[in-house]
Design a protein around this motif. Sequence first.
Motif, PDB file in Angstrom:
ATOM      1  N   LEU A   1      15.050  35.657  19.634  1.00  0.00           N
ATOM      2  CA  LEU A   1      14.728  36.621  18.858  1.00  0.00           C
ATOM      3  C   LEU A   1      15.292  35.968  16.810  1.00  0.00           C
ATOM      4  N   GLN A   2      15.943  34.566  17.670  1.00  0.00           N
ATOM      5  CA  GLN A   2      16.332  33.995  16.061  1.00  0.00           C
ATOM      6  C   GLN A   2      14.315  32.933  16.045  1.00  0.00           C
ATOM      7  N   TRP A   3      13.992  33.046  16.674  1.00  0.00           N
ATOM      8  CA  TRP A   3      12.770  31.466  16.796  1.00  0.00           C
ATOM      9  C   TRP A   3      11.720  32.696  15.946  1.00  0.00           C
ATOM     10  N   ARG A   4      11.505  34.093  16.373  1.00  0.00           N
ATOM     11  CA  ARG A   4      10.526  34.819  15.984  1.00  0.00           C
ATOM     12  C   ARG A   4      11.107  35.367  14.812  1.00  0.00           C
ATOM     13  N   ARG A   5      12.270  35.489  14.748  1.00  0.00           N
ATOM     14  CA  ARG A   5      12.457  36.105  13.116  1.00  0.00           C
ATOM     15  C   ARG A   5      12.690  35.171  11.791  1.00  0.00           C
ATOM     16  N   ARG A   6      12.375  33.575  12.219  1.00  0.00           N
ATOM     17  CA  ARG A   6      12.442  32.631  11.338  1.00  0.00           C
ATOM     18  C   ARG A   6      10.607  32.697  10.759  1.00  0.00           C
ATOM     19  N   CYS A   7       9.376  32.667  12.482  1.00  0.00           N
ATOM     20  CA  CYS A   7       8.680  32.327  12.313  1.00  0.00           C
ATOM     21  C   CYS A   7       8.228  33.595  11.200  1.00  0.00           C
ATOM     22  N   LEU A   8       8.884  34.544  11.550  1.00  0.00           N
ATOM     23  CA  LEU A   8       8.359  36.042  10.634  1.00  0.00           C
ATOM     24  C   LEU A   8       8.973  35.701   9.255  1.00  0.00           C
ATOM     25  N   ALA A   9       9.697  35.204   8.884  1.00  0.00           N
ATOM     26  CA  ALA A   9       9.797  34.566   7.501  1.00  0.00           C
ATOM     27  C   ALA A   9       9.367  34.006   7.319  1.00  0.00           C
ATOM     28  N   ASN A  10       8.601  32.998   7.726  1.00  0.00           N
ATOM     29  CA  ASN A  10       8.294  31.766   7.138  1.00  0.00           C
ATOM     30  C   ASN A  10       6.504  32.483   7.109  1.00  0.00           C
ATOM     31  N   LEU A  11       6.560  33.074   7.538  1.00  0.00           N
ATOM     32  CA  LEU A  11       5.171  34.679   6.874  1.00  0.00           C
ATOM     33  C   LEU A  11       4.856  34.983   6.082  1.00  0.00           C
ATOM     34  N   ARG A  12       6.084  35.533   5.735  1.00  0.00           N
ATOM     35  CA  ARG A  12       6.624  36.146   4.152  1.00  0.00           C
ATOM     36  C   ARG A  12       6.078  35.230   3.282  1.00  0.00           C
ATOM     37  N   LEU A  13       7.075  34.345   3.724  1.00  0.00           N
ATOM     38  CA  LEU A  13       6.830  33.113   1.883  1.00  0.00           C
ATOM     39  C   LEU A  13       5.792  32.287   1.922  1.00  0.00           C
ATOM     40  N   ARG A  14       4.740  32.497   3.340  1.00  0.00           N
ATOM     41  CA  ARG A  14       3.703  32.414   2.854  1.00  0.00           C
ATOM     42  C   ARG A  14       2.436  33.280   2.373  1.00  0.00           C
ATOM     43  N   ALA A  15       2.864  34.330   2.772  1.00  0.00           N
ATOM     44  CA  ALA A  15       2.161  35.179   2.217  1.00  0.00           C
ATOM     45  C   ALA A  15       2.323  35.701   0.456  1.00  0.00           C
ATOM     46  N   ARG A  16       3.131  34.776  -0.413  1.00  0.00           N
ATOM     47  CA  ARG A  16       3.473  35.276  -1.987  1.00  0.00           C
ATOM     48  C   ARG A  16       2.363  34.205  -2.382  1.00  0.00           C
ATOM     49  N   LYS A  17       0.949  35.188  -2.569  1.00  0.00           N
ATOM     50  CA  LYS A  17       0.556  34.654  -3.746  1.00  0.00           C
ATOM     51  C   LYS A  17       0.925  34.462  -5.383  1.00  0.00           C
ATOM     52  N   LEU A  18       0.751  32.900  -4.929  1.00  0.00           N
ATOM     53  CA  LEU A  18       0.771  32.100  -5.959  1.00  0.00           C
ATOM     54  C   LEU A  18      -0.214  32.143  -7.797  1.00  0.00           C
ATOM     55  N   THR A  19      -0.489  32.683  -9.259  1.00  0.00           N
ATOM     56  CA  THR A  19      -1.270  32.539 -10.415  1.00  0.00           C
ATOM     57  C   THR A  19      -1.385  31.706 -11.093  1.00  0.00           C
ATOM     58  N   GLU A  20      -2.501  30.828 -11.230  1.00  0.00           N
ATOM     59  CA  GLU A  20      -2.460  29.647 -12.988  1.00  0.00           C
ATOM     60  C   GLU A  20      -1.305  30.959 -13.915  1.00  0.00           C
ATOM     61  N   GLY A  21      -0.291  29.879 -14.143  1.00  0.00           N
ATOM     62  CA  GLY A  21       0.892  30.468 -15.628  1.00  0.00           C
ATOM     63  C   GLY A  21       1.726  31.074 -14.867  1.00  0.00           C
ATOM     64  N   MET A  22       1.917  31.744 -13.820  1.00  0.00           N
ATOM     65  CA  MET A  22       3.078  31.780 -12.638  1.00  0.00           C
ATOM     66  C   MET A  22       4.254  31.092 -13.373  1.00  0.00           C
ATOM     67  N   ARG A  23       5.137  31.210 -13.633  1.00  0.00           N
ATOM     68  CA  ARG A  23       6.430  30.265 -13.530  1.00  0.00           C
ATOM     69  C   ARG A  23       7.775  30.992 -11.865  1.00  0.00           C
ATOM     70  N   ILE A  24       7.674  29.670 -11.674  1.00  0.00           N
ATOM     71  CA  ILE A  24       9.069  29.957  -9.704  1.00  0.00           C
ATOM     72  C   ILE A  24      10.273  29.440 -10.557  1.00  0.00           C
ATOM     73  N   ARG A  25      11.136  29.812  -9.560  1.00  0.00           N
ATOM     74  CA  ARG A  25      12.521  28.866  -9.821  1.00  0.00           C
ATOM     75  C   ARG A  25      13.011  28.781  -8.175  1.00  0.00           C
ATOM     76  N   LEU A  26      13.488  27.714  -8.785  1.00  0.00           N
ATOM     77  CA  LEU A  26      13.301  26.911  -7.584  1.00  0.00           C
ATOM     78  C   LEU A  26      14.631  26.490  -6.598  1.00  0.00           C
ATOM     79  N   ALA A  27      15.217  26.484  -5.224  1.00  0.00           N
ATOM     80  CA  ALA A  27      16.569  27.260  -4.990  1.00  0.00           C
ATOM     81  C   ALA A  27      17.455  25.994  -5.677  1.00  0.00           C
ATOM     82  N   ALA A  28      16.552  24.615  -6.162  1.00  0.00           N
ATOM     83  CA  ALA A  28      17.917  23.736  -6.475  1.00  0.00           C
ATOM     84  C   ALA A  28      16.871  23.347  -7.016  1.00  0.00           C
TER      85      ALA A  28
END
Length: 148
Positions: free
Chosen positions: A119-146
């Motif tokens: 179950l933990q592995w499946r949750r991590r996989c789904l979380a990674n899929l959600r992160l990769r689904a985010r689209k970055l467009t030119e000029g977009m500002r991103i904030r890093l965790a560190a």
Amino acid sequence: MGWLFMSRHAMGGHETPKAYLDAQFTYARDRLDGGSDGLRILDSALVGLTTYYAAAQVTRDGKGGEVFAVVCLIRWNPRNRNGEHFGYKDIDETMGPSEDDCPERILRLLTSSDNEYALQWRRRCLANLRLRARKLTEGMRIRLAAPL
């Protein structure tokens, strides 16, 4: 569990690691009572030529049952001079693999589980899929965790 290495010629005519592993994990064995037990790969993917993911269905007397994830670490070097062209280490989702880039189409095939590591592995996989689904467009500002 350790790694299994072999030459390209020992892969039984399979040209790719994915084809070889699909064949290795698909089998049926006869039981003494006349029935059979086996495993069938429903879908698989080789991600980045380093990790193999598969949805494997348990079969009993030809009928499908539970579907779980198989994860294999892959080493593929067809030009290796020592003859160790292909190597793999197989694990399943209940062992809590660190690799968590399983494609969504494979995750959708899995049946429910009550194993906490799975179950933990499946949750991590789904979380990674959600992160990769985010689209970055030119000029977009991103904030890093560190800060870099």
